[in-house]
Design a protein around this motif. Structure first.
Motif, PDB file in Angstrom:
ATOM      1  N   ASP A  19       0.836  -1.213   0.000  1.00  0.00           N
ATOM      2  CA  ASP A  19       0.000   0.000   0.000  1.00  0.00           C
ATOM      3  C   ASP A  19       0.863   1.253   0.000  1.00  0.00           C
ATOM      4  O   ASP A  19       0.528   2.239  -0.647  1.00  0.00           O
ATOM      5  CB  ASP A  19      -0.945   0.008   1.204  1.00  0.00           C
ATOM      6  N   LEU A  20       1.979   1.168   0.722  1.00  0.00           N
ATOM      7  CA  LEU A  20       2.907   2.300   0.735  1.00  0.00           C
ATOM      8  C   LEU A  20       3.588   2.431  -0.625  1.00  0.00           C
ATOM      9  O   LEU A  20       3.677   3.530  -1.178  1.00  0.00           O
ATOM     10  CB  LEU A  20       3.948   2.099   1.842  1.00  0.00           C
ATOM     11  N   LEU A  21       4.035   1.294  -1.166  1.00  0.00           N
ATOM     12  CA  LEU A  21       4.768   1.333  -2.440  1.00  0.00           C
ATOM     13  C   LEU A  21       3.877   1.811  -3.583  1.00  0.00           C
ATOM     14  O   LEU A  21       4.356   2.432  -4.524  1.00  0.00           O
ATOM     15  CB  LEU A  21       5.344  -0.043  -2.760  1.00  0.00           C
ATOM     16  N   LYS A  22       2.588   1.497  -3.477  1.00  0.00           N
ATOM     17  CA  LYS A  22       1.666   1.901  -4.544  1.00  0.00           C
ATOM     18  C   LYS A  22       1.573   3.421  -4.672  1.00  0.00           C
ATOM     19  O   LYS A  22       1.146   3.926  -5.703  1.00  0.00           O
ATOM     20  CB  LYS A  22       0.278   1.302  -4.304  1.00  0.00           C
ATOM     21  N   GLN A  23       1.976   4.125  -3.621  1.00  0.00           N
ATOM     22  CA  GLN A  23       1.979   5.586  -3.687  1.00  0.00           C
ATOM     23  C   GLN A  23       3.067   6.088  -4.627  1.00  0.00           C
ATOM     24  O   GLN A  23       3.037   7.231  -5.041  1.00  0.00           O
ATOM     25  CB  GLN A  23       2.239   6.189  -2.299  1.00  0.00           C
ATOM     26  N   PHE A  24       4.058   5.214  -4.892  1.00  0.00           N
ATOM     27  CA  PHE A  24       5.211   5.652  -5.680  1.00  0.00           C
ATOM     28  C   PHE A  24       5.237   5.057  -7.080  1.00  0.00           C
ATOM     29  O   PHE A  24       6.230   5.187  -7.774  1.00  0.00           O
ATOM     30  CB  PHE A  24       6.514   5.306  -4.941  1.00  0.00           C
ATOM     31  N   ALA A  46      15.773   3.492  -1.925  1.00  0.00           N
ATOM     32  CA  ALA A  46      15.148   2.481  -1.066  1.00  0.00           C
ATOM     33  C   ALA A  46      13.802   2.063  -1.647  1.00  0.00           C
ATOM     34  O   ALA A  46      13.456   0.876  -1.644  1.00  0.00           O
ATOM     35  CB  ALA A  46      14.973   3.031   0.340  1.00  0.00           C
ATOM     36  N   VAL A  47      13.052   3.035  -2.158  1.00  0.00           N
ATOM     37  CA  VAL A  47      11.739   2.741  -2.749  1.00  0.00           C
ATOM     38  C   VAL A  47      11.926   1.886  -4.006  1.00  0.00           C
ATOM     39  O   VAL A  47      11.225   0.896  -4.195  1.00  0.00           O
ATOM     40  CB  VAL A  47      10.967   4.045  -3.066  1.00  0.00           C
ATOM     41  N   GLU A  48      12.891   2.252  -4.829  1.00  0.00           N
ATOM     42  CA  GLU A  48      13.147   1.487  -6.054  1.00  0.00           C
ATOM     43  C   GLU A  48      13.459   0.035  -5.730  1.00  0.00           C
ATOM     44  O   GLU A  48      12.909  -0.883  -6.355  1.00  0.00           O
ATOM     45  CB  GLU A  48      14.317   2.086  -6.829  1.00  0.00           C
ATOM     46  N   ALA A  49      14.354  -0.171  -4.760  1.00  0.00           N
ATOM     47  CA  ALA A  49      14.740  -1.528  -4.384  1.00  0.00           C
ATOM     48  C   ALA A  49      13.534  -2.302  -3.877  1.00  0.00           C
ATOM     49  O   ALA A  49      13.330  -3.465  -4.242  1.00  0.00           O
ATOM     50  CB  ALA A  49      15.836  -1.480  -3.321  1.00  0.00           C
ATOM     51  N   ALA A  50      12.706  -1.640  -3.072  1.00  0.00           N
ATOM     52  CA  ALA A  50      11.533  -2.303  -2.496  1.00  0.00           C
ATOM     53  C   ALA A  50      10.523  -2.657  -3.582  1.00  0.00           C
ATOM     54  O   ALA A  50       9.943  -3.752  -3.569  1.00  0.00           O
ATOM     55  CB  ALA A  50      10.895  -1.409  -1.442  1.00  0.00           C
ATOM     56  N   ALA A  54       9.225  -6.366  -4.526  1.00  0.00           N
ATOM     57  CA  ALA A  54       7.790  -6.653  -4.506  1.00  0.00           C
ATOM     58  C   ALA A  54       7.331  -7.200  -5.856  1.00  0.00           C
ATOM     59  O   ALA A  54       6.505  -8.103  -5.913  1.00  0.00           O
ATOM     60  CB  ALA A  54       7.009  -5.395  -4.154  1.00  0.00           C
ATOM     61  N   ARG A  55       7.897  -6.671  -6.935  1.00  0.00           N
ATOM     62  CA  ARG A  55       7.542  -7.164  -8.262  1.00  0.00           C
ATOM     63  C   ARG A  55       7.965  -8.605  -8.423  1.00  0.00           C
ATOM     64  O   ARG A  55       7.202  -9.429  -8.924  1.00  0.00           O
ATOM     65  CB  ARG A  55       8.237  -6.328  -9.339  1.00  0.00           C
ATOM     66  N   PHE A  56       9.182  -8.902  -7.990  1.00  0.00           N
ATOM     67  CA  PHE A  56       9.713 -10.252  -8.140  1.00  0.00           C
ATOM     68  C   PHE A  56       8.858 -11.265  -7.388  1.00  0.00           C
ATOM     69  O   PHE A  56       8.613 -12.373  -7.863  1.00  0.00           O
ATOM     70  CB  PHE A  56      11.161 -10.295  -7.634  1.00  0.00           C
ATOM     71  N   MET A  57       8.359 -10.872  -6.226  1.00  0.00           N
ATOM     72  CA  MET A  57       7.562 -11.793  -5.425  1.00  0.00           C
ATOM     73  C   MET A  57       6.083 -11.760  -5.797  1.00  0.00           C
ATOM     74  O   MET A  57       5.253 -12.333  -5.094  1.00  0.00           O
ATOM     75  CB  MET A  57       7.737 -11.470  -3.938  1.00  0.00           C
ATOM     76  N   GLY A  58       5.747 -11.072  -6.855  1.00  0.00           N
ATOM     77  CA  GLY A  58       4.352 -11.077  -7.324  1.00  0.00           C
ATOM     78  C   GLY A  58       3.428 -10.216  -6.497  1.00  0.00           C
ATOM     79  O   GLY A  58       2.214 -10.376  -6.560  1.00  0.00           O
TER      80      GLY A  58
ATOM     81  N   LEU B  61      -1.484 -13.368  -7.136  1.00  0.00           N
ATOM     82  CA  LEU B  61      -0.247 -12.788  -7.637  1.00  0.00           C
ATOM     83  C   LEU B  61      -0.561 -11.667  -8.618  1.00  0.00           C
ATOM     84  O   LEU B  61      -1.594 -11.684  -9.282  1.00  0.00           O
ATOM     85  CB  LEU B  61       0.605 -13.859  -8.328  1.00  0.00           C
ATOM     86  N   ALA B  62       0.361 -10.712  -8.682  1.00  0.00           N
ATOM     87  CA  ALA B  62       0.167  -9.575  -9.584  1.00  0.00           C
ATOM     88  C   ALA B  62       0.291 -10.009 -11.046  1.00  0.00           C
ATOM     89  O   ALA B  62      -0.173  -9.310 -11.944  1.00  0.00           O
ATOM     90  CB  ALA B  62       1.173  -8.476  -9.262  1.00  0.00           C
ATOM     91  N   TYR B  63       0.933 -11.139 -11.275  1.00  0.00           N
ATOM     92  CA  TYR B  63       1.070 -11.679 -12.629  1.00  0.00           C
ATOM     93  C   TYR B  63       1.253 -13.188 -12.511  1.00  0.00           C
ATOM     94  O   TYR B  63       1.602 -13.687 -11.438  1.00  0.00           O
ATOM     95  CB  TYR B  63       2.275 -11.044 -13.354  1.00  0.00           C
TER      96      TYR B  63
END
Lengths: 65, 166
Positions: A19-24, A46-50, A54-58, B61-63
């Motif tokens: 929810d926090l990351l979605k702000q960015f 830090a936001v980029e890394a997070a 998050a993308r990698f873990m779906g 999952l997002a994808y």
């Protein structure tokens, strides 16, 4: 847009806080520029890394059509 | 972010790590403990100590993620996501990563260095959003509520007729 992290006194950016990351990220799922996020360079990294973790873990999409 | 590195009694370095894992949705809810237990035991075996844990929960999952099962590819659109934070030596972190990679019920995993403190934000999402108050609503004086007496059907009809005939 003001600096959300400083405003809310957030020291660490966790990849599980989607929810926090979605702000960015924009509606397409891309990370917003520093001009838009108004974060410091350190916070932005830090936001980029997070977001990438998050993308990698779906938890967040890589792209959203 | 300052990463922690401590010297343990044996003289080896000990670092704080966090792992995140996705367990394939085909695993039954009650056998999740077994899979998590496997991960936990491989950390314990390497002499790691736990700091925090998030129990796996089924999420969308997002994808779609593709996993190789036997000799065919299977697409998953959901998985059990859980995480663990622990302190261990760099060598044991490498060993743990290897064990996660070979674990067939772990769809995907991530291992990275972090800090001992809780990194999750304390504030819930809605409060994070900036509340935009348009100037107009602030500046405009509140209109006093009009007192409306009940209007009879006949009066209303008459008023309408007056309007339409003009």
């Amino acid at each position: 847009m003001a600096n959300i992290l400083t405003q809310n006194d957030i020291q660490h950016v966790d990849y599980k806080d989607i929810d926090l990351l979605k702000q960015f990220v924009n509606p397409h799922g891309r990370v917003m520029s520093r001009k838009r996020t108004a974060l410091t360079a350190k916070q932005q990294r830090a936001v980029e890394a997070a977001v990438k973790r998050a993308r990698f873990m779906g938890l967040l999409p890589f792209i959203q059509k | 972010m300052e990463m922690e590195t401590n010297l343990s009694e044996e003289g080896g370095v000990s670092r704080v790590y966090e792992i995140g894992y996705l367990i394939v949705p085909t695993v039954a809810e009650d056998s999740l403990d077994k899979v998590v237990g496997e991960i936990r035991s491989s950390i314990e075996k390497a002499g790691g100590s736990f700091i925090a844990e998030g129990a796996p929960s089924l999420m969308r999952l997002a994808y779609d993620m593709t996993a190789r099962e036997g000799d065919k590819n299977v697409d998953y659109d959901r998985g059990y996501f859980g995480w663990l934070k622990f302190e261990a030596s760099p060598e044991s972190a490498i060993a743990l990563e290897e064990s996660l990679r070979t674990n067939a019920s772990v769809l995907r995993h991530i291992v990275f260095r972090t800090v001992r403190e809780d990194t999750r934000a304390k504030i819930k999402a809605p409060t994070l959003r900036e509340v935009k108050t348009p100037r107009t609503t602030l500046a405009a004086p509140r209109r006093e509520e009009e007192v409306s007496a009940p209007v009879s059907e006949v009066d209303l009809d008459k008023a309408l007729e007056d309007l339409t005939t003009e």
